[in-house]
Design a protein around this motif. Structure first.
Motif, PDB file in Angstrom:
ATOM      1  N   PHE A  17       6.577  16.733   0.924  1.00  0.00           N
ATOM      2  CA  PHE A  17       7.711  16.977   1.829  1.00  0.00           C
ATOM      3  C   PHE A  17       8.436  18.165   1.235  1.00  0.00           C
ATOM      4  CE2 PHE A  17       6.901  12.407   2.246  1.00  0.00           C
ATOM      5  CZ  PHE A  17       6.765  12.302   3.623  1.00  0.00           C
ATOM      6  N   PHE A  20       8.666  18.535  -2.576  1.00  0.00           N
ATOM      7  CA  PHE A  20       8.591  17.213  -3.193  1.00  0.00           C
ATOM      8  C   PHE A  20       7.254  16.557  -2.876  1.00  0.00           C
ATOM      9  CE2 PHE A  20       9.149  12.659  -2.897  1.00  0.00           C
ATOM     10  CZ  PHE A  20       9.621  12.378  -4.164  1.00  0.00           C
ATOM     11  N   ASN A  42      10.362   0.959  -6.182  1.00  0.00           N
ATOM     12  CA  ASN A  42      10.858   1.594  -4.964  1.00  0.00           C
ATOM     13  C   ASN A  42      10.825   3.093  -5.135  1.00  0.00           C
ATOM     14  OD1 ASN A  42      11.683  -0.759  -3.486  1.00  0.00           O
ATOM     15  ND2 ASN A  42      13.118  -1.020  -5.169  1.00  0.00           N
ATOM     16  N   GLY A  43      10.336   3.757  -4.120  1.00  0.00           N
ATOM     17  CA  GLY A  43      10.294   5.211  -4.186  1.00  0.00           C
ATOM     18  C   GLY A  43       9.081   5.724  -4.925  1.00  0.00           C
ATOM     19  N   ALA A  44       8.162   4.827  -5.286  1.00  0.00           N
ATOM     20  CA  ALA A  44       6.985   5.283  -6.019  1.00  0.00           C
ATOM     21  C   ALA A  44       5.987   5.976  -5.093  1.00  0.00           C
ATOM     22  CB  ALA A  44       6.319   4.112  -6.730  1.00  0.00           C
ATOM     23  N   GLY A  45       6.073   5.691  -3.798  1.00  0.00           N
ATOM     24  CA  GLY A  45       5.161   6.341  -2.859  1.00  0.00           C
ATOM     25  C   GLY A  45       4.222   5.374  -2.155  1.00  0.00           C
ATOM     26  N   LYS A  46       4.507   4.057  -2.277  1.00  0.00           N
ATOM     27  CA  LYS A  46       3.640   3.061  -1.633  1.00  0.00           C
ATOM     28  C   LYS A  46       3.675   3.217  -0.108  1.00  0.00           C
ATOM     29  CE  LYS A  46       6.063  -0.013  -3.460  1.00  0.00           C
ATOM     30  NZ  LYS A  46       6.861  -1.106  -3.932  1.00  0.00           N
ATOM     31  N   SER A  47       4.875   3.286   0.411  1.00  0.00           N
ATOM     32  CA  SER A  47       5.002   3.343   1.872  1.00  0.00           C
ATOM     33  C   SER A  47       4.415   4.623   2.432  1.00  0.00           C
ATOM     34  CB  SER A  47       6.462   3.229   2.291  1.00  0.00           C
ATOM     35  OG  SER A  47       6.937   1.963   1.950  1.00  0.00           O
ATOM     36  N   THR A  48       4.623   5.731   1.726  1.00  0.00           N
ATOM     37  CA  THR A  48       4.048   6.991   2.190  1.00  0.00           C
ATOM     38  C   THR A  48       2.544   6.855   2.311  1.00  0.00           C
ATOM     39  OG1 THR A  48       5.787   8.143   1.014  1.00  0.00           O
ATOM     40  CG2 THR A  48       3.931   9.467   1.749  1.00  0.00           C
ATOM     41  N   ASP A 168       2.944  -5.595   4.152  1.00  0.00           N
ATOM     42  CA  ASP A 168       4.028  -4.839   3.524  1.00  0.00           C
ATOM     43  C   ASP A 168       5.112  -5.811   3.047  1.00  0.00           C
ATOM     44  OD1 ASP A 168       5.809  -2.986   2.685  1.00  0.00           O
ATOM     45  OD2 ASP A 168       6.277  -2.171   4.665  1.00  0.00           O
ATOM     46  N   GLU A 169       5.177  -6.019   1.748  1.00  0.00           N
ATOM     47  CA  GLU A 169       6.177  -6.913   1.139  1.00  0.00           C
ATOM     48  C   GLU A 169       6.341  -8.197   1.951  1.00  0.00           C
ATOM     49  OE1 GLU A 169       8.088  -6.056  -1.588  1.00  0.00           O
ATOM     50  OE2 GLU A 169       7.859  -3.890  -1.751  1.00  0.00           O
TER      51      GLU A 169
END
Lengths: 527, 358, 370
Positions: A17, A20, A42-48, A168-169
């Motif tokens: 992005f 980034f 959180n923010g590690a990039g799993k969702s991406t 997802d979670e």
């Protein structure tokens, strides 16, 4: 490894992005019939990564192979056609529709132009029997439990022909018993030849159900390990990148006189029925009282009543010896209440305002932050700087907006603000929701510190681990009642789980001792 | 993540870009219909800027727009869409004239203060109605203020015809004691209607800034507007702040109406529609991004556009309709700076989005 | 160079058509295309120019008008004024440079528009409509060397000529025509914004109806606007639904909605016998529909003619500053068109006209004089 038994291979996935890199050269492969955990903070990039797999984002670099063929997943439709389905964390269900209607939504069967409900219901029933998903096809979503809603969500992806399911979670909203059931369902799915990617940051779940686990940290894939041969500690250290302590260090509590006394409290919820039913509850100075319970059993209403955000229907609340029943929130705050609200972005912060302004969100009208109605910006800034320093809120400037902070740092800011006022009672509702291990550790430490300073802490959480580890006493709420209050060191997960499901204390206690007895027997027999 | 400087630059760039885009779009429109846009814009700006009278008129218009813009902005800050500014202007206008005509013999300073204060209060109450309804009954303020606009319109016409004048469509002129005209301004601008309202506007711009950024009340209004829930949790009263912001919004609009009345016209006459300054105030506020100084400058731009568009037919051969379309296009782009914001935002999130967890 | 203005072009087109229609005998061979109409105007212009002699381009006299909020294409008041200015230019063989209009979209535009016109140094600047009273007074005071005209109002200043109309006289004739024509015994009157001027229309019309038959009901309503056609349509819908078969409007552009409503009704039910009476200009054209024409008649207000004659007066004998020129039936400043009136009705109208001219009938100027 033969190529053919891999249903998904993601090779060198990079997603940028701007400058980034949300994903940086990530590798992930999923074998047919395995449960593969994807672990990361959180923010590690799993969702991406999963958004790329489900067609919501396109990778900047890298290849995706599905069933041995190189594919380009340009849209969710393509993902669907490739048999990739996502079970969302927040269910994508229409409340007023039945389970069947939700499942067939967008894929309705027609008979002479009319919806063919009967056939659809039969299909759904067959499908749910096949995988052991006990779902009533005719029930309305709003009438069924969260666990069943999730099963409906799973059925929805199966109905659409998914062979590869991404969870997802999935356990965040479930009771321990429901989590057990979900694990069984996942095992059943795998037996039927499905493959599963499980996104989570809960290590015990991975240990229980997953075959392999890929850990990602700051956008990079750290390693893929066999779960059976890796310990929880190793997984956590890999995820965080340093050694993590799980045990919450705390001395025994030294409870004193009660700071919060609730008598016969009844609270009606918005639609008019009793959400909290004539409960009595005390929180003593120097103790942490945990409230356990499945979401929606009156915990939120209880807290809103204490904080003055909802009207008390009957009963009384005393804080620090003073009656605060139906007083205005500001009055209650001034009496000595700190509140870390359930949804930090909605209730805790004004995201678009500066961090420094958020730090004085309740105290701006008091000296020294203002004088005769005029703000003293210098004091406000100094105060914010001090809190940022003291509570280690990571931000480049106190003038940044609250929205620019990460979730963990937003929560730290709120905790800083609330604890700094040194309230007699601190209410923490879901204080670690969505946070990573490091931040959780920090927040728990702060709560205990507060207790050790002789303040009362009321901790409400849907995470059993959290309630058990941090609290001294645990009140279990079920259907608006406090069904039991137990000492944290005298109970266990199973007993609490039963209580949360509405089983009375004696019965729960019996059941637990019984099963434990049996287990002991089996162990003995095996020996 | 955006640094502070970037944020400022971006807040500045958005409105500028909106204006430029608006002019370009207007030019394309004119070209398409066979008119010379350069000639047109030249006529417009020359007409206004090169002539003290028309510049004075543009500033006079800007004065009123500053009030309506600020009025809209303060409600907007509190999360309120006060589309009723026009009606509040009208009630303020009629009140100021009524008071000025009722006490013609008071000394000037007293009469002016009285007239302006009365207009301010009536405007405030008018808007406050919508605020109270919203705060306590959850009524949609857009619908309520639209209805109040029409009530204001017909009530004003009724008052003019039956109470303030006798059967006529126009009231008498207020005496010199109630006029906001100042001779040196009139002379400086060669007879334009520019008046002391300009100075009141500048003072109000400063007061607005002080209120919003320096006072606890402004802090509350902003907090409630941005996040009602968090503000309630923090002990602020959302209803109180909704009413307060609406009250202030109406006060500013009412004051603007008084300045329109005592400065521009000196009387009031039956209206066939709601005053356009009310609605243009919305665009002014949106262009100014809620910043009082920004609003002042965008009001000037609108004043220039408004007065300048009058030159298009006779000096550039652009017919009135075309002139109106061009101005509307500019206003559209200005109002649609959200679009530009959105595009910026998109680029921004692409750059900074971090994905993960929740 | 002067580019043709859209509105001016339209105005010319319609005016030519209206003029042609007015002339009766010419009406038959008027084709409906605008080009032809324009040609005809030019022809008319040339004819008059020839009568006045060819050397008219030397004339250094120019006039301008400031519209009220209705705009120059209101198909009524302002348009009539602009048509008069065009005729005036044509009659002197003057080019378009000698006339101009400034459109006001809001009352606050009056003064800047007047100042624009002053900057262009027109010989007479007309304010069209009573709404411009204050603006004209102020500007006339600030510019004592300039000459102004005001329509429908009186400004007692040496550099302003006031052009007023005894509209009640024409409205009286309209009332007679309506009363004689109505089948239902119910007629309607829609005013713009009530006030001295529109009061004359209302009073005249009601008196005219009562003159024929006291028992005929006259529904009265005001739009509160001179611009909003949708209100006109709403009011007309109510009146027709309540049984009125003739509606007279004195409401400028609001009247366009009245015509729309009548047309819609006739198109859905061609047997409906309903009429509209137009105002200020011959609005016959507005009443055209598939099966004929529903404009019963129109009261004429010679706004254009008054401008023309006052401009001529100024050219020939000097500016009639400070004067109030009142135009009535006698001066042929107001009138009623023949329109679709039957012979008997027309006879009744003629009789009433004579009565007014002879002073046998006194037409009230305000409703409370009734």
């Amino acid at each position: 490894m033969s190529e053919t038994n891999k249903v998904i291979e993601m090779k060198g996935i990079t997603k940028k992005f701007g400058n980034f890199k949300a994903n940086d050269n990530i590798h992930l492969d999923l074998k047919k019939g395995e449960i593969h955990a994807l672990l990361g903070e959180n923010g590690a990039g799993k969702s991406t990564l999963m958004n790329i797999l489900s067609g919501l984002l396109e990778p900047t670099e890298g290849e995706i192979w599905v069933n041995g063929e190189k594919v380009s997943i340009s849209s969710p439709d393509v993902a669907n056609q490739l048999g990739i389905g996502m079970v969302h964390q927040h269910f994508m269900l229409v409340d007023k529709f039945t389970v069947t209607e939700n499942i067939i939504l967008g894929k309705e069967k027609h008979k002479f132009g009319f919806m063919d409900q009967a056939t659809s219901q039969k299909d759904v029933k067959e499908l749910s029997d096949q995988y052991g998903l006990r779902v009533d096809p005719k029930a309305r979503i709003s009438d069924i439990s969260v666990g069943m809603q999730q099963r409906a969500e799973i059925l929805k992806t199966l109905y659409r022909g998914a062979d590869i399911l991404i969870f997802d979670e999935p356990t965040g909203v479930l009771t321990p018993q429901e989590i057990e059931e979900l694990m069984e369902i996942m095992n059943a799915l795998v037996k039927e030849g499905k493959s599963i990617i499980l996104i989570t940051h809960k290590l015990d779940e991975i240990k229980k159900v997953a075959d392999r686990c890929t850990v990602i940290r700051r956008g990079k894939s750290i390693d893929t390990v066999d779960v059976a041969t890796t310990s929880q500690q190793e997984l956590a250290d890999m995820m965080v990148g340093r050694s993590v302590s799980f045990k919450v260090d705390k001395k025994p509590a030294d409870p004193k006189e009660p700071v919060l006394e609730i008598k016969n409290l009844t609270v009606k919820e918005a639609r008019g029925y009793d959400a909290v039913k004539a409960i009595d509850l005390d929180v003593k100075a120097g103790e942490i009282l945990g409230i356990a319970g499945v979401d929606g059993n009156g915990q939120s209403e209880l807290i809103q009543a204490i904080t003055g955000l909802t009207k008390v229907d009957s009963g009384s609340i005393k804080l620090d010896g003073k009656d605060i029943t139906n007083k205005k929130p500001r009055k209650i705050t001034e009496t000595g209440l700190g509140h870390i609200p359930e949804d930090r972005q909605r209730y805790g912060l004004v995201l678009q305002m500066k961090l420094e302004e958020n730090m004085s969100l309740q105290t701006y009208y008091q000296k020294p932050f203002s004088n005769h109605g005029f703000l003293n910006h210098k004091e406000i800034k100094e105060h914010a700087k001090q809190l940022i320093e003291e509570f280690d809120v990571r931000t480049s400037s106190e003038e940044n907006t609250a929205s620019s902070l990460s979730g963990g740092n937003q929560q730290k800011a709120i905790i800083a603000r609330e604890i700094y006022r040194n309230p007699a009672l601190l209410i923490a509702a879901q204080p670690t929701r969505g946070l990573d291990v490091g931040a959780i550790e920090y927040i728990h430490k702060r709560l205990i510190e507060q207790r050790d300073h002789g303040k009362g802490v009321l901790l409400m959480s849907y995470e059993l681990d959290e309630v058990m580890n941090v609290s001294d006493r645990i009140a279990v709420m079920y259907d608006g009642n406090i069904i039991a209050i137990v000492n944290a060191d005298e109970t266990n997960e199973k007993e609490l789980g039963l209580l949360m499901a509405g089983v009375p204390l004696e019965k729960a206690h019996e059941q637990v001792t019984e099963t434990e007895g049996k287990e002991r027997e089996t162990v003995a027999n095996e020996k | 993540m955006l640094t502070k400087n970037n944020e400022k630059l971006y807040n500045f760039l958005v409105p500028i870009l909106s204006i430029v885009l608006g002019f370009i779009f207007g030019a394309i429109l004119m070209l398409f219909f066979g008119y010379n846009p350069i000639l047109a814009y030249q006529a417009m700006f020359n007409g206004v800027l090169a002539n003290p009278f028309f510049f004075g008129e543009a500033m006079r218009q800007a004065t009123v727009l500053t009030f309506t813009g600020l009025g809209f902005a303060i409600a907007f800050k509190a999360g309120f869409f006060n589309i009723g500014v026009a009606g509040q202007v009208l009630v303020g206008w009629v009140t100021s004239i009524w008071v000025a005509l009722a006490f013609p013999d008071l000394p000037r300073i007293l009469l002016l203060t009285l007239s302006l204060t009365a207009a301010l209060l009536v405007g405030a109450v008018w808007a406050g109605i919508a605020g109270v309804l919203r705060a306590y009954f959850g009524t949609n303020e857009v619908i309520v203020t639209i209805m109040l606009n029409y009530i204001a319109l017909y009530l004003t016409n009724y008052l003019i015809r039956n109470v303030i004048s006798t059967g006529g469509n126009t009231t008498e002129r207020v005496g010199p004691n109630a006029s906001l005209r100042v001779d040196w301004l009139t002379q400086l601008t060669q007879g334009s209607r520019l008046n002391a309202g300009l100075f009141i506007a500048i003072i109000v711009v400063a007061l607005y800034w002080v209120f919003m950024t320096q006072t606890t009340a402004g802090f509350e209004v902003r907090a409630v507007g941005l996040n009602r829930f968090a503000s309630t949790y923090a002990g602020m009263s959302a209803p109180r702040n909704i009413i307060l912001s609406m009250f202030l919004s109406g006060a500013l609009a009412g004051l603007g109406g008084a300045i329109h009345g005592l400065g521009t016209f000196g009387n009031i006459f039956t209206q066939s529609g709601l005053p356009g300054v009310g609605f243009n105030g919305i665009a002014v506020a949106l262009l100014g991004l809620g910043n009082p100084v920004g609003i002042f400058f965008s009001a000037i731009l609108f004043g220039v556009l408004d007065v300048g568009s009058g030159f298009l037919p006779n000096r550039a051969g652009v017919p009135d309709e075309m002139a109106e379309i061009v101005i509307a296009a500019i206003i559209f782009f200005v109002g649609a700076n959200y679009l530009i914001r959105f595009l910026f935002e998109k680029v921004k999130t692409k750059k900074t989005a971090t994905e993960g967890g929740e | 160079m002067t580019m043709l203005k859209l509105r001016a072009m339209l105005a010319l087109g319609t005016s030519a058509f209206v003029l042609a229609a007015c002339q009766g005998e010419d009406a038959g061979d008027t084709t409906e295309t605008i080009e032809d109409d324009t040609e005809e105007t030019t022809d008319n212009g040339e004819d008059t120019a020839e009568e006045n002699g060819e050397d008219t381009e030397d004339i250094d006299f120019s006039i301008a008008m400031i519209t009220d909020e209705g705009g120059v294409d209101d198909r009524s008041f302002n348009q009539s004024a602009w048509e008069g200015m065009n005729e005036w230019a044509d009659s002197h063989g003057l080019s378009n440079d000698h006339i101009n209009y400034y459109q006001s979209d809001d009352a606050q535009d009056f003064i800047p528009n007047l100042n624009q016109a002053i900057a262009e140094d027109y010989d007479i600047i007309y304010g069209i409509g009573f709404a411009l009273l204050d603006a004209i007074s102020d500007v006339a005071e600030q510019n004592p060397d300039m000459q102004f005209g005001i329509v429908d109002e009186i400004v007692e200043m040496d550099n302003v000529v006031s052009l007023t109309f005894r509209d009640h006289e024409a409205a009286f004739l309209a009332g007679v025509a309506a009363a004689e024509t109505t089948e239902t015994g119910r007629v309607g009157f829609i005013g713009g914004i009530s006030g001295t001027v529109i009061d004359r229309f209302e009073a005249g019309f009601r008196a005219g109806v009562a003159h024929v038959d006291e028992d005929i009901t006259v529904d009265i309503d005001y739009a509160g606007s001179f611009t909003d056609a949708s209100i006109g349509q709403q009011i007309a819908a109510v009146m027709y639904s309540n049984g009125a078969d003739i509606v007279y409007h004195a409401a400028g552009a609001v009247g366009n909605g009245v015509f729309t409503e009548a047309r819609n009704r006739l198109e859905s039910d061609p047997d409906d016998e309903i009429w509209v009476i137009g105002v200020d200009r011959d609005q016959e054209e507005e009443g055209n529909w598939d099966d004929g024409n529903f404009t019963l008649t129109s009261t004429l207000k010679g706004v254009g003619a008054s401008i023309e004659s006052s401009a001529n007066l100024a050219m020939d004998e000097g500016f009639p500053g400070g004067e109030n020129i009142a135009y009535g039936l006698e001066e042929e400043g107001v009138d009623l068109t023949r329109g679709n009136l039957s012979d008997e009705v027309w006879d009744a109208v003629e009789e009433a006209r004579q009565g007014i001219l002879d002073g046998d009938i006194t037409v009230p100027e305000a409703p409370d004089e009734l």
